[in-house]
Design a protein around this motif. Sequence first.
Motif, PDB file in Angstrom:
ATOM      1  N   ALA A 127       0.862  -1.164   0.004  1.00 23.86           N
ATOM      2  CA  ALA A 127      -0.023   0.165  -0.074  1.00 23.86           C
ATOM      3  C   ALA A 127       0.786   1.170   0.039  1.00 23.86           C
ATOM      4  O   ALA A 127       1.929   1.107   0.533  1.00 23.86           O
ATOM      5  CB  ALA A 127      -0.839  -0.079   1.246  1.00 23.86           C
ATOM      6  N   GLY A 128       0.284   2.273  -0.746  1.00 28.38           N
ATOM      7  CA  GLY A 128       1.100   3.523  -0.701  1.00 28.38           C
ATOM      8  C   GLY A 128       0.653   4.455   0.507  1.00 28.38           C
ATOM      9  O   GLY A 128      -0.054   4.131   1.502  1.00 28.38           O
ATOM     10  N   GLN A 129       1.228   5.525   0.678  1.00 29.74           N
ATOM     11  CA  GLN A 129       1.131   6.409   1.688  1.00 29.74           C
ATOM     12  C   GLN A 129      -0.210   7.022   2.028  1.00 29.74           C
ATOM     13  O   GLN A 129      -0.614   7.557   2.882  1.00 29.74           O
ATOM     14  CB  GLN A 129       2.292   7.473   1.975  1.00 29.74           C
ATOM     15  CG  GLN A 129       3.750   6.951   2.247  1.00 29.74           C
ATOM     16  CD  GLN A 129       4.478   8.060   2.500  1.00 29.74           C
ATOM     17  OE1 GLN A 129       4.587   8.867   1.734  1.00 29.74           O
ATOM     18  NE2 GLN A 129       5.547   7.854   3.484  1.00 29.74           N
ATOM     19  N   ASN A 130      -1.018   7.207   0.834  1.00 27.47           N
ATOM     20  CA  ASN A 130      -2.414   7.695   0.836  1.00 27.47           C
ATOM     21  C   ASN A 130      -3.302   6.609   0.445  1.00 27.47           C
ATOM     22  O   ASN A 130      -4.435   6.987  -0.333  1.00 27.47           O
ATOM     23  CB  ASN A 130      -2.327   8.652  -0.470  1.00 27.47           C
ATOM     24  CG  ASN A 130      -3.256   9.889  -0.080  1.00 27.47           C
ATOM     25  OD1 ASN A 130      -3.829   9.961   1.113  1.00 27.47           O
ATOM     26  ND2 ASN A 130      -3.561  10.672  -0.986  1.00 27.47           N
ATOM     27  N   ALA A 131      -3.322   5.377   1.000  1.00 24.64           N
ATOM     28  CA  ALA A 131      -4.196   4.374   0.756  1.00 24.64           C
ATOM     29  C   ALA A 131      -5.366   4.648   1.961  1.00 24.64           C
ATOM     30  O   ALA A 131      -6.327   4.085   1.455  1.00 24.64           O
ATOM     31  CB  ALA A 131      -3.391   2.886   0.766  1.00 24.64           C
TER      32      ALA A 131
END
Length: 348
Positions: free
Chosen positions: A323-327
């Motif tokens: 997952a990315g930091q803005n998920a």
Amino acid sequence: MATLASILGTSLPIIQAPMAGAQGAAMAVAVCNAGGLGSLPGAMLTNDRLREEIETLRAQTEKPFNVNFFCHHPPAAAPDDEAAWRDALAPYYDEFGIDPASIPAGPGRNPYSDDVADVIEGFRPPVVSFHFGLPTEAQVARIHAWGARVIASATTVAEARWLAARGVDAVIAQGLEAGGHRGHFISDDLTRQMGTMALVPQIVRAVNLPVIAAGGIADAAGVRAAMALGAAGVQVGSAYLPCPESTISAIHREALAGEASRHTALTRLFTGRPARGIVNRVMRELGPMSDVPPAFPLATGAIAPLRAKAEAQGSGDFSPLWAGQNAHGCKPVAAADLTRALADGLRA
Ligand SMILES: Cc1cc2nc3c(=O)[nH]c(=O)nc-3n(C[C@H](O)[C@H](O)[C@H](O)COP(=O)(O)O)c2cc1C
């Protein structure tokens, strides 16, 4: 400069990021039919599965699509590194009653090759994208010769320039926020990498090509911000993970939906290459960037049975929860709806 949509042949300059192990043809079809560029990740598919997935795509959309591959150089087997990695995991093998002798050492992910080209050439995929650099000049020329566009990830200005010099049609600027594997290929020094907001305008200034922003873009406001920075389009990954078309586990889905997804980190533990995922038990206990795991993709084999055992008990303690930091906060909406919602950010 031609617009990104005209280069890709789509109506929208929105790319659904290829996400190996997390989606297949169904998601790509949904995005293509909604006007974006759907992507099929090839890194974890056998050639037979790759063929089947492209056949499905071809049958369900007439729109352009992307097939994506890794182009790492597989390392030689390293028995000492493998032994050290299994030693580090030994307490967990004990905990789950796993006999380490029963675990096969496996490669995990295969790079692009002439064999792969033989499989895909007949389908004439309109776009082929690469992570971890590019294949050989001859292999890139072969793709261009069948009329496809070639795009690839850059994590630094130096990588963007390298890709431009080798004839890519657009550069994907992958900021540090991005979920999944870092796409670097010139230097593995992570301190050289930066966030999307800093990276995109620097690459826009450095290369005379359309730049696709990737990393941390999850809604129309993010798309608008990327375009304001000079991006020609966006590549969005994590926001598509909760969509019903993704193939992630219920455990991964739950982690994305809950508070856990507010804390991600880069980790080498699951494959041997830095990749961003939700922090879990094994990352906390071994240290996410431990140098014990062998080189990519050799680390994958030894940790896989722990993932399987833990998941069978309903736990994501040993799973790569990419997952990315803005998920956090991404909703389980249909991939077509998400594509249209992202497209709202393209309007002035
Ligand atoms: C689950 C997951 C798997 C990924 N697998 C791939 C892949 O197979 N090939 C690739 O080029 N990029 C892959 N990526 C990286 C994406 O291309 C993209 O850089 C990233 O998703 C953008 O950041 P975001 O997740 O914040 O949207 C993956 C990302 C995620 C989240």
